[in-house]
Scaffold this active site. Sequence first.
Site, PDB file in Angstrom:
ATOM      1  N   LYS A 279       0.830  -1.196   0.000  1.00  0.00           N
ATOM      2  CA  LYS A 279       0.000   0.000   0.000  1.00  0.00           C
ATOM      3  C   LYS A 279       0.871   1.254   0.000  1.00  0.00           C
ATOM      4  O   LYS A 279       2.015   1.207   0.451  1.00  0.00           O
ATOM      5  CB  LYS A 279      -0.866   0.030   1.275  1.00  0.00           C
ATOM      6  N   ARG A 353     -10.427 -11.437   2.046  1.00  0.00           N
ATOM      7  CA  ARG A 353     -11.226 -12.551   1.514  1.00  0.00           C
ATOM      8  C   ARG A 353     -10.463 -13.868   1.603  1.00  0.00           C
ATOM      9  O   ARG A 353     -11.075 -14.932   1.731  1.00  0.00           O
ATOM     10  CB  ARG A 353     -11.642 -12.227   0.064  1.00  0.00           C
TER      11      ARG A 353
HETATM   12  N1  BES Z   1      -8.280  -3.578   4.340  1.00  0.00           N
HETATM   13  C1  BES Z   1      -8.375  -3.227   2.969  1.00  0.00           C
HETATM   14  C2  BES Z   1      -9.644  -2.471   2.637  1.00  0.00           C
HETATM   15  C3  BES Z   1      -9.684  -1.034   3.057  1.00  0.00           C
HETATM   16  C4  BES Z   1      -8.946  -0.082   2.388  1.00  0.00           C
HETATM   17  C5  BES Z   1     -10.517  -0.635   4.071  1.00  0.00           C
HETATM   18  C6  BES Z   1      -9.024   1.247   2.764  1.00  0.00           C
HETATM   19  C7  BES Z   1     -10.617   0.694   4.429  1.00  0.00           C
HETATM   20  C8  BES Z   1      -9.856   1.632   3.782  1.00  0.00           C
HETATM   21  C9  BES Z   1      -8.359  -4.480   2.107  1.00  0.00           C
HETATM   22  O1  BES Z   1      -7.567  -5.512   2.562  1.00  0.00           O
HETATM   23  C10 BES Z   1      -7.808  -4.081   0.783  1.00  0.00           C
HETATM   24  O2  BES Z   1      -6.665  -3.709   0.730  1.00  0.00           O
HETATM   25  N2  BES Z   1      -8.616  -4.158  -0.261  1.00  0.00           N
HETATM   26  C11 BES Z   1      -8.203  -3.777  -1.572  1.00  0.00           C
HETATM   27  C12 BES Z   1      -8.765  -4.769  -2.551  1.00  0.00           C
HETATM   28  C13 BES Z   1      -8.226  -4.617  -3.947  1.00  0.00           C
HETATM   29  C14 BES Z   1      -6.765  -4.968  -3.978  1.00  0.00           C
HETATM   30  C15 BES Z   1      -9.019  -5.510  -4.858  1.00  0.00           C
HETATM   31  C16 BES Z   1      -8.730  -2.368  -1.862  1.00  0.00           C
HETATM   32  O3  BES Z   1      -9.857  -2.069  -1.450  1.00  0.00           O
HETATM   33  O4  BES Z   1      -8.003  -1.584  -2.426  1.00  0.00           O
HETATM   34 MN    MN Z   2      -5.569  -5.338   1.954  1.00  0.00          MN
END
Ligand code: BES
Ligand code: MN
Length: 498
Positions: A279, A353
């Site tokens: 990230k 997931r």
């Molecule tokens: N924990 C995150 C989701 C999230 C991101 C919650 C920002 C709250 C704020 C999750 O694990 C994630 O990183 N999801 C990705 C999925 C994508 C790679 C398909 C996302 O939402 O960017």
């Molecule tokens: Mn994530």
Amino acid sequence: MDFVIKVGNAEKQRGACAVVGVFDSRKLANSAKILDKASQGYIRNLLTLGDMEGKVGTCLLLHHVPGTLFKRVLLVGLGKEQEFNEKSLQGVIGSILSTLQKTGVTDVALFLSDFSMKRSTNDWKVCQIVIQVVGSNYRFDRLKSNPDDETSSLRKVICYIENRAELEVCERAMHQGLAIAQGMNLAKDLGNLAPNICTPTYLAKQAKDLAKSHKIKADVLDEKDMEKLGMGSLLSVAQGSHEPAKLIVLEYYGLEKKDNPYVLVGKGVTFDTGGISLKPAADMDEMKFDMSGAGSVLGTLYAVAAMKLPINVIGIIPTTENMPSGKATKPGDVVTSMSGQTIEILNTDAEGRLILCDALTYAERFQPKAVIDIATLTGACVIALGNFTSGLMGNNDDLVEELLAAGEKIGDRAWQLPLWDEYQDLLKSNFADMANIGGRAAGTISAACFLSRFTKKYRWAHLDIAGTAWKSGKDKGSTGRPVPLLCQFLMTQSQVNS
Ligand code: BES
Ligand code: MN
Ligand code: ZN
């Protein structure tokens, strides 16, 4: 904080502060009228000076109102009488508390009949008031060496009702409100804790402690146990971290064991760096809240046990960190889930997931009435619904309706997104049974589609709490949501409060 329900009207009581209502424009509510009469028109006279119209949430604090036994009278604006509703009550309680915070008031008397609404009962108001008062008193300062002591001197809230026949239901609502509020506090504490403290091992210890002090059984599976069960998907997320993953299983039996349980599955990623699909640095600290689903399961189980609900509830918490390292999963890796289905991990940041799917397969052994998973799953959900509303999808419309109604009732709302078959195609992989991502479009739905492939054997719903579990900015912190929604759902299912 103490809460008491009493039967009585404003004239005969004494205390540090009475709160009475004023509708827009300058129309006195029930108890305001009573005090006005006792004071021979003092309040009405004051209003003609133009100091208060009754706009919703405005406050006017009066001292030594003649003819009353209260040291203070707080006039609170309720807005237009026909427009006063459940939502206004929240705002009104909020302004009462922030006004009183600046005073030395130790106990406050609320006259529930002043907050008159078409549909809502006094027991509902009591529950709302308790949740809100406890919530607004919440502080997280256990990691500060000198906590800011801006704490309010308020110690006691007395809710007055007019009808003795309602005393019992109101007292029960008070205890339920307290249980829910304390469940939220537990969820908030776990969310707010630093991720070097709140690790999977720490969460497991908290679960054990909760079980010890309540009528709950806790089992913690370690990585070896999970290997034996074939949880290759969950373990693939953990493999980049030095912190060992855990699968926490909590069992609460409010009925005979043979009564099929409700199962809550909470995402417990105690820190989500994204893994090799790293990230960006900005705001990455907020990914300590990525265990909020887990926190809400612990908070809800606490509340359910405190309310002694006649219902069986199982909590399952898959918990791990998501870290990059030489051992971490790489984009393109294919893993085998406990269900036997293979997954091509195209993005290691879609890890929620990957841990949920094995926990959802594990849930089958409880022959559940229904399974609800709770997860900070997608940033896309924040884009779709903002920070007010949790995303909701499921494979059974009755279950979804019941969850929507529970959220509506207690003021912790969700909204349904479509989980139609068309969307399943987004998860096609050339190299495995499915990919773990579906692209940018409909990201919240494709995540739920992924989970739906592991929940075919029972009624299931999924709550995406990415936007609602915590606040960013200067009030950064965990919200304790959706503990109220889950508690209300289970209360309704157990017919304790329908
Ligand atoms: N924990 C995150 C989701 C999230 C991101 C919650 C920002 C709250 C704020 C999750 O694990 C994630 O990183 N999801 C990705 C999925 C994508 C790679 C398909 C996302 O939402 O960017
Ligand atoms: Mn994530
Ligand atoms: Zn995550």
